[in-house]
Design a protein around this motif. Sequence first.
Motif, PDB file in Angstrom:
ATOM      1  N   LEU A  84      23.706  -4.375-135.943  1.00  0.00           N
ATOM      2  CA  LEU A  84      24.786  -4.898-135.565  1.00  0.00           C
ATOM      3  C   LEU A  84      24.607  -5.580-134.051  1.00  0.00           C
ATOM      4  N   LEU A  85      24.588  -6.861-133.678  1.00  0.00           N
ATOM      5  CA  LEU A  85      24.044  -7.415-132.477  1.00  0.00           C
ATOM      6  C   LEU A  85      25.149  -8.091-131.887  1.00  0.00           C
ATOM      7  N   LYS A 102      28.887   0.680-127.062  1.00  0.00           N
ATOM      8  CA  LYS A 102      28.647   1.384-128.379  1.00  0.00           C
ATOM      9  C   LYS A 102      29.874   1.119-129.082  1.00  0.00           C
ATOM     10  N   LEU A 103      29.932   0.437-130.280  1.00  0.00           N
ATOM     11  CA  LEU A 103      31.043   0.397-131.342  1.00  0.00           C
ATOM     12  C   LEU A 103      31.417   1.765-131.846  1.00  0.00           C
ATOM     13  N   GLU A 104      32.550   2.142-131.805  1.00  0.00           N
ATOM     14  CA  GLU A 104      33.103   3.263-132.325  1.00  0.00           C
ATOM     15  C   GLU A 104      33.643   3.039-133.838  1.00  0.00           C
ATOM     16  N   LYS A 105      33.474   3.971-134.661  1.00  0.00           N
ATOM     17  CA  LYS A 105      33.891   3.748-136.026  1.00  0.00           C
ATOM     18  C   LYS A 105      35.255   4.295-136.204  1.00  0.00           C
ATOM     19  N   CYS A 152      30.773  -1.820-139.795  1.00  0.00           N
ATOM     20  CA  CYS A 152      30.593  -0.274-139.996  1.00  0.00           C
ATOM     21  C   CYS A 152      29.193  -0.309-140.783  1.00  0.00           C
ATOM     22  N   LYS A 153      29.110  -1.169-141.930  1.00  0.00           N
ATOM     23  CA  LYS A 153      27.883  -1.209-142.486  1.00  0.00           C
ATOM     24  C   LYS A 153      26.819  -1.472-141.910  1.00  0.00           C
ATOM     25  N   ALA A 154      26.915  -2.447-140.824  1.00  0.00           N
ATOM     26  CA  ALA A 154      25.721  -3.172-140.208  1.00  0.00           C
ATOM     27  C   ALA A 154      25.214  -2.081-139.154  1.00  0.00           C
TER      28      ALA A 154
END
Length: 163
Positions: free
Chosen positions: A61-62, A1-4, A52-54
């Motif tokens: 976001l891939l 998971k990508l954190e913002k 972040c927008k993706a």
Amino acid sequence: KLEKFTNNPAMELEKEIQRMVEQNLMDEDSAAVLDKRKLLEFFASPLYQRMCKAMEPPCRLLREFAFITGIPASQLSDTPEKCGDATVLLQGVADLVLVFPDHGELIDYKTDYVQQEQALVQRYTQQLSYYKTAVEKRIGVPITKCSLYSLHLNKEIPVDLSF
């Protein structure tokens, strides 16, 4: 998971590093040598803002996006006239693909130790061209931006594929 990391990036980064250590995703020695300044610069970058927008639907976001596709052998050959209509399978993994409703972006991370952006562009333009062709077939929208992200230079480098 990508954190913002958008509200208080420095504090959020510290919390994330601690979480990764506690969950044995990173050892304490590695955490101690992280270049937090570079990470914080990345979180302030236009690329990170687009990432972040993706993450917001309907976008995607891939990460590590695997693909396999056929391309004409003549595109890979120094003697295309000898290839006829043969097809070659191209398999790869795109580091990052940002998919927006009307377009996509392809980003490839590079760890090469270089001083000049142009060295990376010369080295990887053909690879990005092949990846662009393959990824467009899979995501259903045109790739309108391709770039390299140099971890050494801590910089996004646009790559023009209009050749």
